[in-house]
Design a protein around this motif. Sequence first.
Motif: not given
Length: 103
Positions: A18-41
């Motif tokens: 969980r911490r690794l996933i959170k850190e990945d997102f924190e790194r992404a938010y250093e470059n972008v404000d919002v991430i868009a993705s599908p709601t479901a597959p």
Amino acid sequence: MLSSGYYDAYYAKAQKIRRLIKEDFERAYENVDVIASPTAPTTAFKLGDNHDDPIQMYLNDIYTITANLTGNCGISIPCGSHSNGLPIGIQFTANAYNERALF
């Protein structure tokens, strides 16, 4: 899973992941404000379909789990329809406490 003997085998490992996933997102938010993705597959399924298939129901929610795991804010909204007539959703996530970016 929190009982003696299982804590290190399951809970502690899950918390590390969980911490690794959170850190990945924190790194992404250093470059972008919002991430868009599908709601479901897949598109939404017809009313009544899959209600007796918990695996399929779980898999349909799998893309929305990261907001809960990371503590980030998220919103899912309809964004159109598939050629089969069923709705498609899009999800936006932003860093924790940054709901303003979503709106």
